[in-house]
Design a protein around this motif. Sequence first.
Motif, short mmCIF file in Angstrom:
data_model
loop_
_atom_site.label_atom_id
_atom_site.label_comp_id
_atom_site.label_asym_id
_atom_site.label_seq_id
_atom_site.Cartn_x
_atom_site.Cartn_y
_atom_site.Cartn_z
N GLY A 71 0.82 -1.21 0.00
CA GLY A 71 0.00 0.00 0.00
C GLY A 71 0.86 1.25 0.00
N GLU A 72 2.15 1.11 -0.20
CA GLU A 72 3.06 2.26 -0.21
C GLU A 72 3.48 2.63 -1.61
N GLU A 73 2.91 1.95 -2.62
CA GLU A 73 3.37 2.19 -3.97
C GLU A 73 2.89 3.53 -4.50
N SER A 74 3.42 3.89 -5.65
CA SER A 74 3.07 5.16 -6.27
C SER A 74 1.55 5.32 -6.34
N PHE A 75 1.08 6.52 -6.09
CA PHE A 75 -0.32 6.94 -6.19
C PHE A 75 -1.13 6.59 -4.95
N GLU A 76 -0.67 5.67 -4.12
CA GLU A 76 -1.45 5.33 -2.94
C GLU A 76 -1.51 6.53 -2.00
N ASN A 77 -0.41 7.30 -1.94
CA ASN A 77 -0.41 8.50 -1.10
C ASN A 77 -0.30 9.78 -1.93
N LEU A 93 2.05 10.40 -4.08
CA LEU A 93 3.45 10.64 -4.46
C LEU A 93 4.00 9.43 -5.20
N LEU A 94 5.06 9.63 -5.96
CA LEU A 94 5.74 8.49 -6.59
C LEU A 94 6.51 7.71 -5.52
N GLU A 95 6.76 6.46 -5.79
CA GLU A 95 7.44 5.62 -4.82
C GLU A 95 8.92 5.99 -4.72
N TYR A 96 9.47 5.79 -3.53
CA TYR A 96 10.90 6.01 -3.26
C TYR A 96 11.74 4.93 -3.95
N PRO A 97 13.08 5.18 -4.13
CA PRO A 97 13.94 4.17 -4.76
C PRO A 97 14.16 2.96 -3.87
N ARG A 109 12.04 5.86 7.33
CA ARG A 109 10.73 6.38 6.91
C ARG A 109 10.87 7.82 6.40
N LYS A 110 11.60 8.66 7.13
CA LYS A 110 11.80 10.06 6.74
C LYS A 110 12.56 10.16 5.42
N TRP A 111 13.62 9.36 5.28
CA TRP A 111 14.43 9.39 4.05
C TRP A 111 13.56 9.01 2.84
N ARG A 112 12.76 7.97 3.02
CA ARG A 112 11.92 7.51 1.91
C ARG A 112 10.90 8.58 1.52
N TYR A 113 10.32 9.23 2.50
CA TYR A 113 9.36 10.30 2.21
C TYR A 113 10.03 11.42 1.43
N GLU A 114 11.24 11.82 1.87
CA GLU A 114 11.97 12.88 1.17
C GLU A 114 12.29 12.49 -0.28
N GLN A 115 12.67 11.24 -0.46
CA GLN A 115 12.98 10.75 -1.81
C GLN A 115 11.72 10.76 -2.68
N VAL A 133 9.16 12.77 -2.38
CA VAL A 133 8.88 14.17 -2.70
C VAL A 133 9.78 14.65 -3.83
N LYS A 134 11.09 14.38 -3.69
CA LYS A 134 12.09 14.82 -4.68
C LYS A 134 11.75 14.24 -6.05
N ARG A 135 11.45 12.97 -6.07
CA ARG A 135 11.17 12.26 -7.31
C ARG A 135 9.88 12.78 -7.96
N THR A 136 8.87 13.02 -7.15
CA THR A 136 7.59 13.51 -7.68
C THR A 136 7.76 14.90 -8.28
N LYS A 137 8.49 15.78 -7.57
CA LYS A 137 8.75 17.14 -8.09
C LYS A 137 9.47 17.07 -9.44
N GLU A 138 10.48 16.19 -9.52
CA GLU A 138 11.31 16.12 -10.73
C GLU A 138 10.56 15.49 -11.90
N ARG A 139 9.90 14.34 -11.61
CA ARG A 139 9.36 13.55 -12.72
C ARG A 139 7.91 13.84 -13.04
N ARG A 140 7.15 14.23 -12.01
CA ARG A 140 5.71 14.47 -12.21
C ARG A 140 5.26 15.74 -11.51
N PRO A 141 5.77 16.89 -12.00
CA PRO A 141 5.37 18.15 -11.37
C PRO A 141 3.85 18.33 -11.31
N ASP A 142 3.13 17.72 -12.26
CA ASP A 142 1.65 17.81 -12.25
C ASP A 142 1.08 17.12 -11.02
#
Length: 237
Positions: A168-174, A176-180, A206-212, A214-223
Motif C-alpha cells: 500500500g506504499e506504492e506510487s499513487f497510494e499516497n 506521491l511516486l514511490e521512493y527508490p 521512513r523520513k528518508w523515503r518520504y523525502e525521496q 517528494v524529490k522524485r515527484t517534483k522532478e518527474r511528475r510536477p503535475d
Amino acid sequence: MNRFHILTLFPDMVRDGLNTSIIGRAIEAGHLEINAVNIRDYSTNKHLKVDDYPYGGGAGLVMQPEPIYRAYQDLRKNMKKAPRVIYLTPQGQVFRQEMAKELAKEEELVFLCGHYEGIDERVLEEIVTDYVSIGDYVLTGGELPAMVMIDAISRLVPGVLNNDESAGEESFENGLLEYPQYTRPPVFLDKEVPEVLLSGHHENIRKWRYEQSVKRTKERRPDLWEVYEKEKGKKGE
Ligand code: 6GU
C-alpha cells in the motif's frame, strides 16, 4: 471473488496475456475469473462476418451491433443485475488509480473491446455504462487497455496479492511516486546503497523515503506534485 467478462474478437490474446504471474496465480487460487468471449461466435452470417462499411463513407470497417448485443445478452441472463459495461476507447475518461479502486468493488465487470474504426453507436448506447481510455494515444484495439485495467483492478481485490506484495506504499497510494529501492549487493559499479537503509533506524528510514518520494515527484511528475500540495493544504497539514 471478481469476475471479468471480455467481449472481443481476440479472446486468446486476453486469456494468454492474463494467465501469467500474479494474475495467473490469483485465477488459479479462485480469487479472479476471466471469461473471454469471442464476439464472432455470435455472428449469424455464413462467413461469420462481424463488420461492414461505414454509412456515409470513410476509411475502414465498423463492427456491427447485433453480434455484440447477442453476446451481451447471453452474459446478462446469468447475472442478477445489469453489470457495468466498460467500452475501451480513446474517447473515454482517462483511467486512474481512483477508478481502479472504485471498479474493484464490483463483483462482475464487462469489458467491450472494439477494433477497426469502432463499433456501431446504437449498441454502445444500449449497453455501455462507462467509456474509458488508458491515455492520450491511439491503439489498434481495446484488448491491451482491457488487460491493463484488469491488472490494475485485480491487484486491489482481497487475496490477490500476498502480504509482501501489498504494501500500500506504492506510487499513487499516497499521491506521491514511490521512493527508490535497493537490494544486495551493497556495492554495485562503485555505487553504495544509501547508508540510512543499512542503519536499522526505522524512523530515519521512513523520513528518508518520504523525502525521496517528494524529490522524485517534483522532478518527474510536477503535475502530481501540484495536486499533492493542494490536497495537503485542504487537510490543513
Ligand atoms: Cl481504451 N482504446 C484504443 N483503441 N486506443 C486507446 C485506448 C483505448 N486508450 C488509449 N488509446
